[in-house]
Structures are given as C-alpha cells and as structure tokens.
Design an enzyme around this catalytic site. Structure first.
Site, short mmCIF file in Angstrom:
data_model
loop_
_atom_site.label_atom_id
_atom_site.label_comp_id
_atom_site.label_asym_id
_atom_site.label_seq_id
_atom_site.Cartn_x
_atom_site.Cartn_y
_atom_site.Cartn_z
N HIS A 57 0.79 -1.23 0.00
CA HIS A 57 0.00 0.00 0.00
C HIS A 57 0.81 1.27 0.00
O HIS A 57 0.26 2.35 0.18
CB HIS A 57 -0.92 0.04 1.23
CG HIS A 57 -2.14 -0.78 1.08
ND1 HIS A 57 -3.31 -0.28 0.53
CD2 HIS A 57 -2.40 -2.07 1.37
CE1 HIS A 57 -4.22 -1.23 0.51
NE2 HIS A 57 -3.70 -2.33 1.02
N LYS A 73 -8.45 14.29 3.69
CA LYS A 73 -7.56 13.13 3.72
C LYS A 73 -6.63 13.31 4.91
O LYS A 73 -6.60 14.38 5.51
CB LYS A 73 -6.75 13.05 2.42
CG LYS A 73 -6.13 14.38 2.01
CD LYS A 73 -5.47 14.33 0.65
CE LYS A 73 -6.43 14.31 -0.51
NZ LYS A 73 -6.54 13.01 -1.15
N ARG A 74 -5.87 12.29 5.27
CA ARG A 74 -4.91 12.45 6.35
C ARG A 74 -3.98 13.62 6.08
O ARG A 74 -3.67 13.90 4.93
CB ARG A 74 -4.08 11.16 6.53
CG ARG A 74 -4.80 10.05 7.25
CD ARG A 74 -5.29 10.44 8.62
NE ARG A 74 -4.18 10.58 9.57
CZ ARG A 74 -3.94 9.75 10.57
NH1 ARG A 74 -4.74 8.74 10.81
NH2 ARG A 74 -2.91 9.94 11.37
N LYS A 119 0.96 14.74 0.82
CA LYS A 119 -0.36 15.06 0.24
C LYS A 119 -0.49 16.55 -0.07
O LYS A 119 -1.41 16.98 -0.74
CB LYS A 119 -1.47 14.59 1.17
CG LYS A 119 -1.58 13.05 1.27
CD LYS A 119 -2.71 12.65 2.22
CE LYS A 119 -2.82 11.15 2.43
NZ LYS A 119 -3.66 10.48 1.41
N THR A 179 -8.46 7.07 -2.70
CA THR A 179 -9.84 6.67 -2.97
C THR A 179 -10.81 7.83 -2.79
O THR A 179 -11.91 7.78 -3.34
CB THR A 179 -10.29 5.49 -2.06
OG1 THR A 179 -9.94 5.79 -0.72
CG2 THR A 179 -9.65 4.19 -2.50
N LYS A 213 -14.45 8.79 -4.76
CA LYS A 213 -15.72 9.14 -4.12
C LYS A 213 -16.20 10.50 -4.62
O LYS A 213 -17.39 10.69 -4.90
CB LYS A 213 -15.54 9.23 -2.60
CG LYS A 213 -15.09 7.94 -1.93
CD LYS A 213 -14.64 8.23 -0.48
CE LYS A 213 -13.82 7.09 0.10
NZ LYS A 213 -13.12 7.46 1.34
C1 LIG Z 1 -11.81 7.60 1.59
C2 LIG Z 1 -11.29 7.97 2.91
C3 LIG Z 1 -9.92 8.16 3.10
C4 LIG Z 1 -8.90 8.06 1.98
O1 LIG Z 1 -8.68 9.36 1.44
P1 LIG Z 1 -7.50 9.64 0.42
O2 LIG Z 1 -7.76 11.03 -0.03
O3 LIG Z 1 -7.63 8.65 -0.68
O4 LIG Z 1 -6.24 9.52 1.18
C5 LIG Z 1 -9.47 8.52 4.36
N1 LIG Z 1 -10.33 8.64 5.39
C6 LIG Z 1 -11.65 8.47 5.24
C7 LIG Z 1 -12.55 8.65 6.41
C8 LIG Z 1 -12.18 8.12 4.00
O5 LIG Z 1 -13.50 7.94 3.87
#
Ligand SMILES: *Cc1c(COP(=O)(O)O)cnc(C)c1O
Length: 799
Positions: free
Chosen positions: A348, A535-536, A541, A642, A646
C-alpha cells in the site's frame, strides 16, 4: 420471505424497546432508539447469516480471509437498512411513531478502527464481496479505543480518546466458545517426542486469550451475510493461574488502542504484539475450522485463501508454518507449499520510510518460535536464490537484513500473489520499491486498482443524485456499476445539466447549514466554488500547496482585485499526534481561516473551513457538496487514493497531479473533464539538482505568498510560520511544493474560468459521474476473487 409491512415493523420495534428498556417508544431517547433498531436489524438478518455460513460449509465453498490491522467500517445502520431492502418501511414507520430518523442515525458511533484509506478499503471490500455473494471474511482487531477524536483549541489539534464502545456495540456478537490462546515471549526449543518427531517446547511464556466478536456484513439485497471478525485480548480463564495487576494490564493493553499513524511505524513493542495477536488468533481459528470439515491439510488452498493487507499481518506466513509443522507435524517443504499457495499480499505504500521493519532482537524476544521460522525462511531463500541471482541482489531483498526483519520482503517471499493498488503504483513497485523481488518472482506481481462502494458514497450519502440517476437510467446501476455510464448521453442535455446543478446546489445548502451550526462559519452555497481537500494530514499530500494558494487569493483581494468566482476552501484531516510538522500545517490553515473569515475586506469572496474530526461520517457530509476535488500529492507518492473516486462519483471536478489513481481517472474522463497540473513522476525523478531557493528567488509573486508565513500577514503563527518557511527554503522543500506552485495556480485559474460556464461545468460533472462506475469496489473485489483467491461469486453485471 413475506414482505415486511409498516404495521408489522412498528409492532416488533415497540416490543424491542419494551424488552430492552421497559419503556414506551415515546419515552425513549435517540440512543435507545438507535440500539433497538440495530438489534431489530440484527435479528432480521440472522437467518441469512446462518444460511450463508451453512452454504459455505456444506458446499465446501472456498473462503478468503482478509487480514488487516485496520478497518474503517463507518456507521452501519443505514447501510444495513439499504442492503436488507427495508429503508422505506423503517423510515415511514419511524416517522409515524414521531421519531427523528436523522437523530437515530447520528446516535450510532462511527467506529474509528483505522487511520484512513487503508482501513476504509478493507471495509469497502467486505461490503462489495457480500454484494457479490463472494465468500470473504474480515479479520481485524477490536480496539477498545479507536483513532483519537480531534478538536481544535486556538487552532491547534487536540486529541481525545474515542471511547466508541461506551454504550456497547449492537452489531457484534461475542463468541467466547471460539477463543484461542496466543503465546508471547519466554523460551522455545525443539526436542524429539516419543515418535521421533521434533516438537517445540515452551517455558515462561505469557499466554493471552483471543476472543472473537463477529459482525454480519449484509450483502446488497441478495440474502448473503458474511462475517467480519474482530479479536479482543483477555486473560486466559484457567482457574489454577492467578495474575498480578501488572500482568492483567499487559494483556489488556494489546487491544486497547489503535496506533494513530498510517505511514511511520513507531518501533513500539506493543504494535508488534498487536500484529502477532491478530495473525495468530486468525490463522489458528482458520485451521481449526478447516480441520472440522476436512481430513487432509494438503489441499487447504482449495478451500482457504488468506490475504495480507499491507505488511502488518505478514507474520501470518510464519504463523501458518508454525501451526502446520509444530501442531500438524508436516515437513518444512510440505508446509511451505501449502502456505505460499494460501497467502497473498497487497502493498500500500511507496514511501520508503513506511516500509515496515522490526529489530531482530525484538522479534526474537517477543515471538521466539516465529523468529526461528523467519530465520529458516531467510536461510532457505538465500540458499536457493543466491546461485541464480547473486549474493548482492539476494542480500538486498532477503527477509533478514540490517539487523531487522523486513516485513514486505517476507510477505512477497511467502505469498503467491503481490499486488499494488493503482497502475502507476504497481509499476513503481516493480521498477523501484520491490525491484529485486520482482526480478526473482515476476509472475507474482499484479495490479488491482482500488475502488469504492457506490452504495455508501452515492445511495446513502447522496440521495438527491441517486434519485436523479434512477430517473434517467433504465439499467440497474445499483447492481451494475458500469451502467452509470448511461448518463453520459445527457452530457449535452441542458435540462439534465440544470437538474444536476440543482442537486449539487441542494447538497451545498445542506453542508452550509451544517458548517454554520457546527463551526459557526457562514459560507455561500449560491455563488462560491466548494473546493474540498479531505484526507490524512501528510507532507506528501501537500495540504500546504492548497494553503499557499489561499494566501495568494487573500493577498489578491487585499490588493483590490476581487476573485473572479468566490471560493469556499474546505479541509478535513487528522495529523498523527507525534507528527509535529503536520500539526503545524493544521495550525497554519486554522489561522488562515481565522484571518480570512473575519476580514471585512474579504466578505463572502473567500472562506476557509477546517472541519474537525475527519472520519467516514464527516466524509459522507462533505463529498456530495464538493465542486472541486483536490488530489495534489507529489507525483510518485500516493499509492492510489480513494477520496478522488468518491468525489468524482459525486460530480466534483478533480484538480490533480498525475499520481496514483488520478492517472486512471484522467484516462477515463479524458483531459477535457479533469484539471491536471504539476510534474510527472519521471520529471520528479529526473530533477537532480532541485533548488527551492532558486525558484523562490526568481518569482516575485511566489515570494510575497511565502513571506506571508513570516511577515505577520497571518497572525499567531510565529513559530509554525517560521518552521514551514524553513522547510520550504532552508530544507529545500522535500515535496516540491514551490516547483509545482505556478502550475497549480494556473490550474486553479482554469477551474474558476470553467465554473463560470455552468453548462460546461455540469457537463464535465456529468462525464465524471458517468465514468465513475469503473472505480466501483464491486469490480475491484471481483478481480481479487478471480485472479488471486479463486472464489465463486455472482456476476457483477458487467456483461
Ligand atoms: C476515503 C477515505 C480516506 C482516503 O482518502 P485519500 O484522499 O484517498 O487519502 C481517508 N479517510 C476516510 C474517512 C475516508 O472515507
């Protein structure tokens, strides 16, 4: 089964409240109402859970077990209602009883058993597998405290414990009769038994009881209910043994907290114990279950697949070897043949600092028998491969090296399949991160681009868009994700585009209302672009790139040039408590928000909102209202992403670097329907003498923006502003923020221009929705099932 009616449900629900609380519905509170509904749903699917289990067992169906140290399931009430097909009946009945369904939904704790994308992916996969009637079980840890709850005090992140089990967990069922013992520490040696077999002897071990808690994973309207199993550490129940308080504490702490870090693994002994606890309990219970139904272990791979999600469960490999050899008396070769056929592994990460390693002496002391087996795996690997590939290459990729156990290498060597999570990511694994092992085992490597479940991110999170899609699409896109493609034919239909705009507007109004109520900030859903980065918080990022652009906009407004389109910048992100720099970025963004939101010269042109406590429920609130999806990691750093998928499915336009799955999104929608910028991976790789100072020196505009970090433009960031400034200039800007800045600003300008032509904008949004079907996790999990695990399943409905 006869269709449930509203009066029947009301009757049963009232009874449930009576039995649980000895009260009338009208006297119950939201939490009681939630618990009663969850327990009613659990009763409702119990027969399906039983039937699914019996089918798998009686028909000797091959089952896969997905091992992960993190899951992020999100709330389950709405998902389970949707999947059981009872949403309408239940909501109507609840309304008739005078109950507020929103409050009931909100009463469910959102289990924070993961940090971010990795944990969420596991949960999306379980949901999709059940939807396809695919025999996939989850195996994880029942952390007593999930990821910390985040709030802000004076702009700083404050972490509070997430006591998600305080009111109990209505979905889980404790199965003490399926508990196993897990052994830690002590000494191990091998000695011959009466039959001349070498068997291990143990002394002074600490034994821990692993107790499983099972939760049903309800398939989408197909009567399948799979099992999601979480393990909890307890003291063994042997009445002859007494424990000191300290021993009790040592056992309980194994499943007490989730490590709040998804990229740097603190070399903590407790984390190592968590990992072995999970795999030992999980693999023991799989072998025990297999034993009940089969005579010979030699064909275990015909009915069992074990998946190692990232390296944290990689000790499943030596643990399986231990069980097969020590408890089933197999030879090494026999055991190894079975183990490698059963195991598969997903990588990952591309960050080298995130490739997990453990000090050898720590592993030797914590799990001595497992360490012996890893040594033997290492010895045999070297013996077999050195003559073919040479000592240098073999030294570089053997499981033991530099005094550490290299978990990724162990996982590759002990598995029959290794996959990355986006095309670019898999390519970089083969070319770079795992290149030596790719050379030795090329056939093991394959790509499985991540996916998302449309049920949660569209059907539940965005009912307005779901309604519009249902109206327009004859095909059942809820069962056949690629059928969403059908809306593409409306991409030039002004009436449809207006409807799409109205859906987005409605969602923006709803989010604005929540932001007003929760953060006390007014944002303008009528005119402003909702520009979302959730995101984190991590340097790679590049939330900082986005933040610098907001400073830029602010300076522009202060210089008397209004923005062409008003903007609302929405962030949400947790930073690991020990990640000092990430916390400084949070402080910076909060102070930018504070400055911008209260400056009368700015008004409604520019607003900044940092939504606290990012989690699945918060994502469900924000994603349907997003106009712009910020996916701006430095190329070559984000494995897949991901949230990009979304947001696209909800009609946001992606503003992206060519990284991770952004590349596949760009391919799918075409360059006219995405806004990309920045250096490519190859350009980053070829950039040998980067000097952020030189870029800074040559760009007056950029200087003014960066200087705002230290010249008082943004108050209250004396220390943070200086540290961030230094990271950019003195420490040469590790993630090339300044190198990509100009290109990012141009891309943002393009966004503003496009947005001013609503027909163009919503036509782009329409294409993005249309092309999102290929990122359904139903398709992804079908590929895992077909290519890696060889499972039976229903058709995904893709022709
Ligand atoms: C989808 C999701 C992530 C992943 O986000 P990325 O932008 O792909 O790093 C992280 N936390 C939550 C709560 C999510 O729903």
């Amino acid at each position: 089964m006869a269709k449930l009616t509203v009066p029947e449900f009301k009757e049963q629900y009232k009874n449930m409240i009576l039995r649980l609380y000895a009260e009338d519905v009208k006297d119950s509170d939201a939490h009681q109402q939630y618990t009663a509904l969850a327990l009613w749903l659990r009763d409702y699917y119990a027969p399906f859970l039983k039937a699914t289990r019996q089918h798998y067992e009686n028909d000797r169906v091959k089952e896969a077990y997905y091992f992960a140290i993190e899951f992020l399931p999100g709330r389950m009430l709405e998902t389970n209602m949707l999947n059981l097909g009872v949403t309408d009946v239940v909501t109507t009945a609840m309304m008739q009883m005078g109950l507020d369904m929103d409050k009931v939904v909100d009463a469910e704790p959102d289990p924070g058993l993961g940090n971010g994308g990795l944990g969420r992916l596991g949960s999306e996969f379980l949901d999709s597998a059940a939807a396809l009637h695919m025999p996939l079980n989850g195996n994880g840890i029942r952390y007593q405290y999930g990821l910390f709850r985040q709030s802000f005090v004076n702009g700083y992140q404050v972490e509070m414990p997430d006591d998600w089990l305080r009111n109990g967990n209505a979905w889980e069922v404790r199965k003490e009769n399926r508990a196993c013992l897990v052994r830690f520490g002590g000494n191990t040696w091998l000695a011959e038994d009466a039959f001349g077999r070498l068997v291990p002897h143990y002394e002074n071990t600490t034994d821990v009881l692993a107790v499983p808690y099972d939760t049903g994973v309800v398939g989408y309207q197909n009567q399948t209910v799979n099992t999601f199993r979480l393990w909890s550490a307890e003291l063994p129940t042997d009445p002859a043994v007494t424990y000191t308080l300290q021993q009790k504490e040592e056992v309980n702490e194994i499943t007490e907290i989730l490590y709040p870090d998804d990229s740097n693994y603190e070399g903590r002994l407790l984390r190592l114990k968590q990992e072995y606890f999970l795999v030992s309990a999980g693999v023991q219970s799989i072998v025990r279950h297999y034993r009940k139904h089969h005579r010979s272990l030699n064909h275990m791979d015909a009915t069992v697949a074990i998946h190692i999600n990232d390296t944290h469960p990689a000790m499943a490999i030596p643990e399986m070897m231990r069980i097969l050899m020590d408890e089933e008396f197999m030879s090494w070769d026999q055991a190894w043949a079975i183990t490698t056929k059963v195991m598969s592994y997903t990588n990952h990460t591309l960050l080298s600092e995130s490739l997990e390693t453990w000090p050898q002496d720590m592993v030797a002391q914590t799990v001595p028998r497992i360490y012996q087996i890893i040594q033997e795996i290492d010895r045999r690997f070297r013996e077999l491969q050195t003559p073919v590939y040479g000592a240098d290459r073999v030294n570089r990729c053997a499981p033991l090296g530099d005094g550490t156990v290299r978990m990724a290498y162990l996982a590759v060597i002990g598995s029959h399949s290794v996959n990355g999570v986006a095309k670019l990511h898999t390519e970089l694994l083969e070319k770079d991160v795992l290149k030596d092992l790719y050379r030795i085992y090329p056939a093991r490597f394959n790509n499985k681009t991540n996916g998302i479940t449309m049920r949660r991110w569209l059907q539940i999170a965005n009912p307005a868009l779901t309604h519009l899609l249902n109206e327009k699409l004859n095909g059942d896109w809820c069962h056949r994700p690629l059928d969403i493609m059908g809306v593409q034919s409306f991409a030039k239909d002004p009436t449809f585009l207006k409807e799409l705009q109205e859906v987005k507007h409605k969602n923006k109004v709803a989010l604005a209302k929540k932001i007003r109520a929760r953060e006390n900030i007014s944002v303008d859903p009528e005119h402003a672009i909702f520009d979302v980065q959730i995101k984190r918080l991590h340097a790679y990022k590049r939330q900082l790139l986005h933040a610098l652009f907001i400073i830029d906009e602010y300076q522009q407004i202060k210089a008397g040039q209004p923005l062409s389109v008003p903007r609302v910048h929405i962030f949400s992100a947790k930073a690991a408590p020990s990640y000092y720099y990430a916390k400084e970025i949070i402080k910076l963004i909060n102070e930018i928000a504070n400055t911008v939101n209260h400056d009368p010269a700015v008004g409604d042109q520019l607003k900044v909102v940092f939504v606290p406590n990012y989690g699945v429920s918060e994502a469900e609130d924000m994603i349907p209202a997003a106009d712009v999806s910020e996916q701006i990691s430095l190329a070559g750093k984000e494995a897949s992403g991901t949230s990009n998928m979304k947001l696209m499915a909800n009609g946001a336009i992606t503003l992206a670097t060519m990284d991770g799955a952004n590349i596949e999104i760009a391919d799918a929608v075409g360059e006219d329907n995405i806004v990309t910028f920045g250096m490519t991976v190859d350009e980053v790789g070829a950039y040998t003498n980067y000097s952020s100072q030189a870029i800074f020196d040559s760009d007056k505009h950029l200087q003014k923006v960066v200087n705002a970090l230290i010249d008082g433009t943004i108050p209250n960031i004396t220390r943070e502003g200086r540290d961030i400034y230094n990271s950019l200039l003195q420490y040469n800007d590790e993630y090339f923020v300044l190198a990509d800045y100009e290109s990012y600003v141009k891309a943002q300008d393009k966004i503003s221009t496009l947005y001013q032509d609503p027909e163009k904008w919503y036509s782009m949004a329409c294409i993005n929705i249309a092309k999102s079907g290929q990122f359904s996790s139903d398709l992804t999990i079908a590929r895992y099932g077909d290519d890696i695990w060889h499972l039976t399943r229903d058709q995904v409905g893709v022709n």
